[in-house]
Design a protein around this motif. Structure first.
Motif, PDB file in Angstrom:
ATOM      1  N   THR A  39      39.691  43.974  45.471  1.00  0.00           N
ATOM      2  CA  THR A  39      38.394  43.740  44.849  1.00  0.00           C
ATOM      3  C   THR A  39      38.382  44.200  43.400  1.00  0.00           C
ATOM      4  O   THR A  39      37.857  43.510  42.512  1.00  0.00           O
ATOM      5  CB  THR A  39      37.291  44.479  45.633  1.00  0.00           C
ATOM      6  N   THR A  40      38.973  45.357  43.138  1.00  0.00           N
ATOM      7  CA  THR A  40      39.017  45.888  41.776  1.00  0.00           C
ATOM      8  C   THR A  40      39.861  45.007  40.860  1.00  0.00           C
ATOM      9  O   THR A  40      39.461  44.692  39.732  1.00  0.00           O
ATOM     10  CB  THR A  40      39.572  47.321  41.787  1.00  0.00           C
ATOM     11  N   ASP A  43      37.974  41.641  40.140  1.00  0.00           N
ATOM     12  CA  ASP A  43      36.578  41.680  39.709  1.00  0.00           C
ATOM     13  C   ASP A  43      36.361  40.668  38.581  1.00  0.00           C
ATOM     14  O   ASP A  43      37.138  40.626  37.621  1.00  0.00           O
ATOM     15  CB  ASP A  43      36.222  43.083  39.219  1.00  0.00           C
ATOM     16  N   HIS A  46      35.599  42.900  35.147  1.00  0.00           N
ATOM     17  CA  HIS A  46      36.541  43.927  34.697  1.00  0.00           C
ATOM     18  C   HIS A  46      37.943  43.779  35.298  1.00  0.00           C
ATOM     19  O   HIS A  46      38.841  44.542  34.931  1.00  0.00           O
ATOM     20  CB  HIS A  46      36.002  45.313  35.050  1.00  0.00           C
ATOM     21  N   GLY A  47      38.144  42.844  36.197  1.00  0.00           N
ATOM     22  CA  GLY A  47      39.446  42.672  36.824  1.00  0.00           C
ATOM     23  C   GLY A  47      40.481  42.091  35.883  1.00  0.00           C
ATOM     24  O   GLY A  47      40.151  41.587  34.803  1.00  0.00           O
ATOM     25  N   LEU A 193      42.142  54.021  42.054  1.00  0.00           N
ATOM     26  CA  LEU A 193      40.924  53.203  42.026  1.00  0.00           C
ATOM     27  C   LEU A 193      39.854  53.843  41.151  1.00  0.00           C
ATOM     28  O   LEU A 193      39.139  53.147  40.412  1.00  0.00           O
ATOM     29  CB  LEU A 193      40.405  53.009  43.444  1.00  0.00           C
ATOM     30  N   ASN A 197      38.250  51.923  38.018  1.00  0.00           N
ATOM     31  CA  ASN A 197      36.831  51.571  38.066  1.00  0.00           C
ATOM     32  C   ASN A 197      35.967  52.372  37.102  1.00  0.00           C
ATOM     33  O   ASN A 197      34.966  51.861  36.586  1.00  0.00           O
ATOM     34  CB  ASN A 197      36.292  51.764  39.488  1.00  0.00           C
TER      35      ASN A 197
END
Length: 217
Positions: A39-40, A43, A46-47, A193, A197
């Motif tokens: 998911t990160t 994104d 921001h991915g 993470l 993030n």
């Protein structure tokens, strides 16, 4: 320092939390960890790459499928190639090499049904991607940092560079990686993470691999 080109980057995220061999403990935290990482990475704001460029393989026992995903990503990546593994790291063979356990791996003989790290490394190094990153969140991961690559017995979280290739490991060559009670992610990737993030307090807007290594250490 720059962000990777999303359209020219590829990633393979492998997480094995369930094992058929009773000698290998189940790793519930790994499932949540790899989903959160996927998911990160993907994104939309921001991915670093779109979802279709990030293969997510969970509880896979078919070595051929994993090999196909690795080869495809390595061939297609032009800017960044990222390969991540979380699960049991095993030691096998005469040379006591590092193997990455799959759901059907045999604890006593991992060389027959696990992903051999040297094969993963060879696939990554063969890629023409500008930057190549391997992240190993498993026990004995420091064995990926061989003497020729600058590793040492005392390396806990290591980072080396060979021709634009980086390796981050969660544990030294003869130590275990951690899953801490009460945390939903593995200890190593949970902190990775957090960096991805939230960034680093007082740090730059963009983190380099060197800075990520330093902060994780």
């Amino acid at each position: 320092m720059r962000l990777p080109d999303r359209q020219l980057s590829r990633a393979v995220v492998i997480g094995i939390s369930e094992y058929s061999d009773e000698n290998l403990s189940q790793l519930e935290a790994v499932s949540e960890t790899v989903r959160a990482l996927h998911t990160t990475l993907t994104d939309p704001v921001h991915g670093i790459l779109p979802p279709e460029h990030c293969a997510l393989l969970t509880n896979e026992g078919d070595l051929r499928r994993i090999g196909s995903a690795l080869r495809t990503a390595a061939a297609d990546a032009e800017d960044l190639l990222l390969v991540y593994y979380s699960g049991h790291g095993l030691i096998g063979g005469v040379r006591q090499d590092l193997y990455l356990a799959l759901s059907d791996s045999d604890f006593e003989a991992p060389e027959y049904n696990s992903l051999e790290y040297d094969k993963l490394r060879s696939t990554v190094l063969a890629s023409s991607a500008r930057t190549k990153v391997i992240v190993l969140d498993c026990c004995f991961a420091g064995r990926a940092l061989s003497a020729a690559m600058g590793g040492s017995e005392d390396t806990y979280t290591g980072q080396i560079e060979i021709g634009g290739t980086y390796v981050l490991t969660a544990a030294p060559r003869d130590k275990v990686a951690l899953i801490l009670e009460g945390e939903k992610h593995t200890a190593f990737t949970g902190r990775l993470l957090q960096l991805l993030n939230e960034g680093a307090p007082g740090g730059a807007e963009l983190l380099t691999i060197d800075e990520i290594y330093r902060l994780l250490y």
